[in-house]
Motif scaffolding. Sequence first.
Motif, PDB file in Angstrom:
ATOM      1  N   LEU A  35      38.734  55.945  29.261  1.00 44.58           N
ATOM      2  CA  LEU A  35      37.430  56.202  29.857  1.00 44.58           C
ATOM      3  C   LEU A  35      37.146  57.695  29.847  1.00 44.58           C
ATOM      4  CD1 LEU A  35      37.855  53.918  33.010  1.00 44.58           C
ATOM      5  CD2 LEU A  35      36.651  53.353  30.906  1.00 44.58           C
ATOM      6  N   THR A  36      35.908  58.056  30.129  1.00 45.54           N
ATOM      7  CA  THR A  36      35.613  59.465  30.358  1.00 45.54           C
ATOM      8  C   THR A  36      36.233  59.830  31.704  1.00 45.54           C
ATOM      9  OG1 THR A  36      33.557  59.092  31.579  1.00 45.54           O
ATOM     10  CG2 THR A  36      33.377  59.255  29.155  1.00 45.54           C
ATOM     11  N   PRO A  37      36.462  61.105  31.991  1.00 40.52           N
ATOM     12  CA  PRO A  37      37.017  61.467  33.294  1.00 40.52           C
ATOM     13  C   PRO A  37      36.189  60.941  34.472  1.00 40.52           C
ATOM     14  CG  PRO A  37      37.239  63.313  31.799  1.00 40.52           C
ATOM     15  CD  PRO A  37      36.409  62.259  31.082  1.00 40.52           C
ATOM     16  N   VAL A  38      34.864  61.001  34.374  1.00 47.81           N
ATOM     17  CA  VAL A  38      34.003  60.503  35.459  1.00 47.81           C
ATOM     18  C   VAL A  38      34.184  59.000  35.633  1.00 47.81           C
ATOM     19  CG1 VAL A  38      31.600  60.161  36.173  1.00 47.81           C
ATOM     20  CG2 VAL A  38      32.306  62.355  35.238  1.00 47.81           C
ATOM     21  N   GLN A  39      34.220  58.256  34.539  1.00 48.21           N
ATOM     22  CA  GLN A  39      34.419  56.813  34.607  1.00 48.21           C
ATOM     23  C   GLN A  39      35.803  56.479  35.171  1.00 48.21           C
ATOM     24  OE1 GLN A  39      33.798  55.921  30.481  1.00 48.21           O
ATOM     25  NE2 GLN A  39      31.636  55.398  30.761  1.00 48.21           N
ATOM     26  N   SER A  40      36.808  57.251  34.770  1.00 53.01           N
ATOM     27  CA  SER A  40      38.171  57.031  35.246  1.00 53.01           C
ATOM     28  C   SER A  40      38.270  57.212  36.756  1.00 53.01           C
ATOM     29  CB  SER A  40      39.117  58.010  34.534  1.00 53.01           C
ATOM     30  OG  SER A  40      40.404  57.956  35.077  1.00 53.01           O
ATOM     31  N   ARG A  41      37.652  58.258  37.270  1.00 44.85           N
ATOM     32  CA  ARG A  41      37.688  58.495  38.713  1.00 44.85           C
ATOM     33  C   ARG A  41      36.887  57.425  39.456  1.00 44.85           C
ATOM     34  NH1 ARG A  41      37.923  64.484  40.587  1.00 44.85           N
ATOM     35  NH2 ARG A  41      39.971  64.162  39.677  1.00 44.85           N
ATOM     36  N   ALA A  42      35.785  56.981  38.881  1.00 47.89           N
ATOM     37  CA  ALA A  42      35.004  55.907  39.508  1.00 47.89           C
ATOM     38  C   ALA A  42      35.813  54.614  39.529  1.00 47.89           C
ATOM     39  CB  ALA A  42      33.688  55.699  38.748  1.00 47.89           C
ATOM     40  N   GLN A  43      36.519  54.303  38.434  1.00 49.51           N
ATOM     41  CA  GLN A  43      37.345  53.104  38.402  1.00 49.51           C
ATOM     42  C   GLN A  43      38.432  53.182  39.473  1.00 49.51           C
ATOM     43  OE1 GLN A  43      40.216  52.579  35.252  1.00 49.51           O
ATOM     44  NE2 GLN A  43      39.914  50.362  35.241  1.00 49.51           N
ATOM     45  N   PHE A  44      39.106  54.321  39.591  1.00 51.69           N
ATOM     46  CA  PHE A  44      40.150  54.487  40.609  1.00 51.69           C
ATOM     47  C   PHE A  44      39.566  54.281  42.007  1.00 51.69           C
ATOM     48  CE2 PHE A  44      42.641  57.295  43.462  1.00 51.69           C
ATOM     49  CZ  PHE A  44      43.861  56.636  43.384  1.00 51.69           C
ATOM     50  N   SER A  45      38.392  54.833  42.260  1.00 49.72           N
ATOM     51  CA  SER A  45      37.751  54.675  43.573  1.00 49.72           C
ATOM     52  C   SER A  45      37.479  53.205  43.883  1.00 49.72           C
ATOM     53  CB  SER A  45      36.441  55.466  43.631  1.00 49.72           C
ATOM     54  OG  SER A  45      36.688  56.838  43.447  1.00 49.72           O
ATOM     55  N   LEU A  46      37.016  52.450  42.890  1.00 49.54           N
ATOM     56  CA  LEU A  46      36.767  51.020  43.090  1.00 49.54           C
ATOM     57  C   LEU A  46      38.065  50.268  43.388  1.00 49.54           C
ATOM     58  CD1 LEU A  46      34.155  50.295  40.283  1.00 49.54           C
ATOM     59  CD2 LEU A  46      33.765  50.193  42.743  1.00 49.54           C
ATOM     60  N   TRP A  47      39.124  50.569  42.625  1.00 43.51           N
ATOM     61  CA  TRP A  47      40.410  49.908  42.851  1.00 43.51           C
ATOM     62  C   TRP A  47      40.915  50.220  44.263  1.00 43.51           C
ATOM     63  CZ3 TRP A  47      38.456  48.820  38.544  1.00 43.51           C
ATOM     64  CH2 TRP A  47      39.078  48.060  37.563  1.00 43.51           C
ATOM     65  N   VAL A  48      40.743  51.469  44.698  1.00 40.15           N
ATOM     66  CA  VAL A  48      41.184  51.873  46.038  1.00 40.15           C
ATOM     67  C   VAL A  48      40.478  51.037  47.099  1.00 40.15           C
ATOM     68  CG1 VAL A  48      40.983  53.747  47.728  1.00 40.15           C
ATOM     69  CG2 VAL A  48      41.930  54.211  45.475  1.00 40.15           C
ATOM     70  N   VAL A  49      39.158  50.958  47.021  1.00 38.46           N
ATOM     71  CA  VAL A  49      38.381  50.242  48.030  1.00 38.46           C
ATOM     72  C   VAL A  49      38.645  48.733  47.967  1.00 38.46           C
ATOM     73  CG1 VAL A  49      36.038  49.685  48.787  1.00 38.46           C
ATOM     74  CG2 VAL A  49      36.624  52.024  48.178  1.00 38.46           C
ATOM     75  N   MET A  50      38.926  48.196  46.783  1.00 36.18           N
ATOM     76  CA  MET A  50      39.197  46.761  46.663  1.00 36.18           C
ATOM     77  C   MET A  50      40.601  46.394  47.135  1.00 36.18           C
ATOM     78  SD  MET A  50      37.400  45.552  43.091  1.00 36.18           S
ATOM     79  CE  MET A  50      38.496  46.475  42.039  1.00 36.18           C
ATOM     80  N   ALA A  51      41.420  47.397  47.469  1.00 39.72           N
ATOM     81  CA  ALA A  51      42.815  47.170  47.852  1.00 39.72           C
ATOM     82  C   ALA A  51      43.590  46.509  46.711  1.00 39.72           C
ATOM     83  CB  ALA A  51      42.925  46.365  49.143  1.00 39.72           C
ATOM     84  N   ALA A  52      43.227  46.843  45.475  1.00 34.62           N
ATOM     85  CA  ALA A  52      43.895  46.305  44.291  1.00 34.62           C
ATOM     86  C   ALA A  52      45.171  47.106  44.028  1.00 34.62           C
ATOM     87  CB  ALA A  52      42.956  46.397  43.085  1.00 34.62           C
ATOM     88  N   PRO A  53      46.182  46.486  43.422  1.00 32.90           N
ATOM     89  CA  PRO A  53      47.382  47.232  43.058  1.00 32.90           C
ATOM     90  C   PRO A  53      47.019  48.387  42.118  1.00 32.90           C
ATOM     91  CG  PRO A  53      47.769  44.882  42.866  1.00 32.90           C
ATOM     92  CD  PRO A  53      46.304  45.063  43.109  1.00 32.90           C
ATOM     93  N   LEU A  54      47.606  49.552  42.352  1.00 34.63           N
ATOM     94  CA  LEU A  54      47.292  50.744  41.558  1.00 34.63           C
ATOM     95  C   LEU A  54      48.331  50.901  40.447  1.00 34.63           C
ATOM     96  CD1 LEU A  54      46.335  53.163  44.473  1.00 34.63           C
ATOM     97  CD2 LEU A  54      44.814  51.793  43.027  1.00 34.63           C
ATOM     98  N   MET A  55      48.140  50.146  39.383  1.00 35.43           N
ATOM     99  CA  MET A  55      49.048  50.208  38.230  1.00 35.43           C
ATOM    100  C   MET A  55      48.349  50.979  37.118  1.00 35.43           C
ATOM    101  SD  MET A  55      50.492  46.313  38.206  1.00 35.43           S
ATOM    102  CE  MET A  55      48.859  45.592  37.994  1.00 35.43           C
ATOM    103  N   LEU A  56      49.051  51.960  36.569  1.00 35.98           N
ATOM    104  CA  LEU A  56      48.477  52.790  35.523  1.00 35.98           C
ATOM    105  C   LEU A  56      48.735  52.174  34.153  1.00 35.98           C
ATOM    106  CD1 LEU A  56      49.535  56.333  36.769  1.00 35.98           C
ATOM    107  CD2 LEU A  56      47.516  54.994  37.359  1.00 35.98           C
ATOM    108  N   GLY A  57      47.699  52.121  33.344  1.00 36.51           N
ATOM    109  CA  GLY A  57      47.811  51.610  31.985  1.00 36.51           C
ATOM    110  C   GLY A  57      47.782  52.751  30.995  1.00 36.51           C
ATOM    111  N   THR A  58      48.548  53.789  31.259  1.00 39.35           N
ATOM    112  CA  THR A  58      48.573  54.963  30.393  1.00 39.35           C
ATOM    113  C   THR A  58      50.000  55.461  30.273  1.00 39.35           C
ATOM    114  OG1 THR A  58      47.546  57.128  30.008  1.00 39.35           O
ATOM    115  CG2 THR A  58      48.172  56.631  32.261  1.00 39.35           C
ATOM    116  N   SER A  59      50.278  56.199  29.240  1.00 40.47           N
ATOM    117  CA  SER A  59      51.604  56.770  29.045  1.00 40.47           C
ATOM    118  C   SER A  59      51.807  57.940  29.998  1.00 40.47           C
ATOM    119  CB  SER A  59      51.757  57.265  27.604  1.00 40.47           C
ATOM    120  OG  SER A  59      52.915  58.066  27.487  1.00 40.47           O
TER     121      SER A  59
END
Length: 180
Positions: free
Chosen positions: A22-46
């Motif tokens: 994602l773009t950096p802005v999209q990446s931070r927005a995705q992280f914010s959504l995962w945080v609020v949804m109480a979703a597991p924070l698993m990184l799909g990156t190296s």
Amino acid sequence: GPSGWTDADMLIGSSPGADVRLTPVQSRAQFSLWVVMAAPLMLGTSMAQISAFDIETYSNVEAIRINQDPLARPGRVVQSNCPPYPKLEMSVGRDGIPKFAVIGEVTQGVLCGQHSAKSCAECPQGNGKPWCNGHCIWSGSSDKDGKCMVNTNKKVIPLEELPGPFALVSERSQSKRECQ
């Protein structure tokens, strides 16, 4: 959690070297959504190629504290004076890059970056050029001398890339916030 987890899948991130990013802005927005949804924070990156921006995003102690709520409950809207959000559509392009699109028009007037107004003339609200963007364009020689008018340019800037008053630290004062 007690009754199960919200399964939002892995965080994509904006680090180079990934097949999908994602773009950096999209990446931070995705992280914010995962945080609020109480979703597991698993990184799909190296982890060997993770960018400093992604490290800053994923190590935000306050955000992680919200995500790790002891009751494992997702966030909910308590109060909002923001206009209704437009519908969003997410897809993956042929090149594998995620695409985000806003469906329909903003029905509450014009979109001025990160807030809406009845007309472009109301976008600046005395704050000048930084508040005049999105559907509107600034016509003037300086940030304060000019006026905000309807942007007749046919090029549409994606919502997530529109500049906004909260992009600059100097613009984050309480008097310049519309939605609280």
